[in-house]
Structures are given as structure tokens and as C-alpha cells.
Design a protein around this motif. Structure first.
Motif, PDB file in Angstrom:
ATOM      1  N   VAL A 183       0.841  -1.206   0.000  1.00 14.69           N
ATOM      2  CA  VAL A 183       0.000   0.000   0.000  1.00 14.69           C
ATOM      3  C   VAL A 183       0.875   1.254   0.000  1.00 14.69           C
ATOM      4  O   VAL A 183       0.614   2.216  -0.747  1.00 14.69           O
ATOM      5  N   ALA A 231       0.927   3.959  -2.986  1.00 15.84           N
ATOM      6  CA  ALA A 231       0.561   5.350  -2.690  1.00 15.84           C
ATOM      7  C   ALA A 231       1.679   6.307  -3.089  1.00 15.84           C
ATOM      8  O   ALA A 231       1.425   7.388  -3.640  1.00 15.84           O
ATOM      9  N   GLN A 272      -3.527  -2.710  -6.827  1.00 17.82           N
ATOM     10  CA  GLN A 272      -3.546  -1.696  -7.877  1.00 17.82           C
ATOM     11  C   GLN A 272      -4.869  -1.688  -8.617  1.00 17.82           C
ATOM     12  O   GLN A 272      -5.358  -0.616  -9.027  1.00 17.82           O
ATOM     13  N   THR A 331      -7.403   0.038  -6.149  1.00 14.44           N
ATOM     14  CA  THR A 331      -7.083   1.443  -5.900  1.00 14.44           C
ATOM     15  C   THR A 331      -7.221   2.291  -7.156  1.00 14.44           C
ATOM     16  O   THR A 331      -7.818   3.378  -7.119  1.00 14.44           O
TER      17      THR A 331
END
Length: 305
Positions: free
Chosen positions: A224, A228, A290, A293
Motif C-alpha cells: 500500500v 501510494a 492496484q 485502488t
């Protein structure tokens, strides 16, 4: 389906003659996969796309410089936080090319430059046939020692089929692109086959013994943070170098995604079976993150003017 074959490999691992037969089938599937990669990629489109050097250079920089730097940073974590095998997997993940289908779809959802995304993802994958094995040799071997891969296997199973596909692309490329289900089926079948055989080999050898629920949780957190960081860097970095919103959206989606379809088959060639099983888990975890997100991010970017 990936989760299902992972569970199957844990509960009913392939052994003996069955495992040997599956190994031969897997090798043939990988050769076919990379041949089709070469056959379906028009070389002319890749060359034409290089004209937008600022955007294409940014995509390649995110894929093969920024993410590998993040992967190397993860290697500084102590063994008590993340096991060495999983750290290797995160570094290997960072060296992979971008996705093609996913990044293009997300760019379209984000109202970005779809043509640039297609070209960038294609260039990333073409470059990755050579760059990923080279970077694995330079970075992973330097940090982890001998990983058991075969240079001859890399040549015969990855590069040679791709080159042959490119050579015959002018004659069969149109037919291959017109029969998309063929390549989709090959992609998915190869991924599932590699996933099952890798997990089976790891189960038989005991390579999964160190993967506890807490280790998996740490891996998710690390993935994560890496995702990010690269999403933020590509979006705000694109603005810093003067890209418009559509180009920034393409850079965001192509620069942040990594290809499972290339990563798992390539790992089966680059590494010994036990090491390949260890690096497969971070690739699978990042891939799922991925998708979830970027689907949300793409919708938000679509509202940015």
C-alpha cells in the motif's frame, strides 16, 4: 481464480510425474505467451509513440527508475519486519513492466490520453523483455546472491519467442489482434498454471512455512505504501514537468501499475522454483491492490479539470 489455484496448490500440490508434466506444459505456455506478445505488438506504433518523449520518458522513468528505487528502499527493512524472501519479491515486483489492458482501461475511465497510454504500456512491455532480466541480474543478485535462474532459459523462453513474434508480426499480427480471446485465454491460463506450479513447488519444499498471517499483513501494508508513493509521485510529478491533465492521467495509470501477466511467467524462468514461489506473493498482492485502488483513483481524476 488466482486465489483458488493458490489454495489448491497449498492443499493439493503437484508432485512426482504430474509435477514434471506440468513443468513441461508451463514452459510451453510461457514460450507461446511471449511469442504472442511479439506477434500482437505493431512495431510501427511503438516507434511513432516515442515522439512524445516527455510523457513516454516519464512513464519509463516511473516504471524502471522510481519504482525500483522504492523496491530497493524496502530492502532496508529488518528481517523481523518483513522476511527476506518477501523483500526479494517486492524488489522483483518493482522491476516489472507496466500492465497493458488495465492501465489503458483506467486511463480511459480517468478521461486521459488513451493513445499515449497504449503506446507507453506497449513500450514498457517491449523494454521489459530485456530490462527486467537485466535489472534482476544487477539488483536482486547483488542484494540476495544467486537466485537460481538460467540465462539460457531467459533467452530461449522469453526473448527468442518475442523476437520471432515480432519478425512474423507483419503477416500474422492483424489476425492475432483480431482474435483477442486467444491472447486473453493464453494470458490467463499461463498465469494460473504458473501460480499453481509455483505454489505447489513451494508447498512441497516448505518455502511457505515463514508466511504467517502477520507476515502477509505487513506485506499488504508495504505494498500500500509503495503504491501510494508512486501514485503521488506520478500525478504531482506530471504537473511539475508541465504535462496537461490528460497526459498526467496516462502517466498516473501506466507509471503506477505492474504486470502480473508478465511477472509470474517471467519469475518461473528467472528464478529457481523455491525463490519463484517467494517472489510470486508480493506480485499477486500488489496486483490486487492496484486494481482496486486505481479503479477509485481513475474516477476521481476524471472529475479533475
Amino acid at each position: 481464480m488466482i486465489i483458488a489455484v493458490l489454495v489448491l496448490g497449498l492443499l493439493v500440490p503437484a508432485q512426482g510425474t504430474f509435477a514434471d508434466v506440468l513443468g513441461v506444459v508451463r514452459t510451453c505456455a510461457i514460450v507461446l505467451l511471449f511469442f504472442l506478445y511479439g506477434a500482437r505488438m505493431p512495431t510501427r506504433e511503438v516507434v511513432d509513440g516515442l515522439r512524445n518523449w516527455r510523457l513516454q520518458g516519464s512513464m519509463l522513468g516511473a516504471t524502471y527508475v522510481l519504482l525500483p528505487a522504492l523496491g530497493l528502499a524496502v530492502q532496508a527493512l529488518p528481517d523481523t519486519v518483513l522476511a527476506p524472501e518477501l523483500r526479494q519479491g517486492v524488489l522483483y515486483l518493482s522491476l516489472l513492466p507496466s500492465t497493458v489492458q488495465s492501465s489503458v482501461v483506467f486511463t480511459s475511465v480517468a478521461r486521459g490520453n488513451v493513445a499515449a497510454a497504449i503506446t507507453g504500456a506497449t513500450i514498457s512491455n517491449v523494454s521489459g523483455i530485456v530490462l527486467t532480466p537485466v535489472l534482476v541480474g544487477l539488483l536482486l543478485t547483488a542484494t540476495s546472491g544467486d537466485l537460481g535462474g538460467s540465462p539460457v532459459g531467459i533467452l530461449l523462453q522469453l526473448l527468442l519467442p518475442f523476437v520471432v513474434g515480432q519478425v512474423v508480426q507483419p503477416w500474422i499480427g492483424g489476425w492475432v489482434r483480431a482474435h483477442a480471446p486467444l491472447t486473453r485465454t493464453t494470458d490467463r491460463a499461463t498465469i494460473l498454471l504458473v501460480a499453481y506450479t509455483s505454489v505447489s513447488q513451494a508447498s512441497v519444499s516448505g518455502a511457505w512455512d515463514h508466511v504467517t498471517p502477520s507476515a502477509l499483513a505487513v506485506l499488504v501494508v508495504v505494498s500500500v505504501v509503495v503504491l501510494a508513493a508512486v501514485l503521488a509521485a506520478t500525478w504531482w510529478g506530471g504537473r511539475a514537468i508541465g504535462l496537461d491533465r490528460a497526459d498526467r492521467a496516462a502517466l498516473l495509470m501506466v507509471g503506477s501499475t505492474k504486470s502480473l501477466a508478465t511477472g509470474l511467467p517471467m519469475a518461473a524462468v528467472l528464478f529457481s522454483p523455491v525463490v519463484a514461489a517467494g517472489v510470486a506473493l508480493p506480485v499477486i498482492v500488489y496486483h490486487q491492490l492496484q486494481l482496486a485502488t486505481c479503479a477509485v483513483v481513475a474516477r476521481r481524476v476524471a472529475r479533475v479539470e
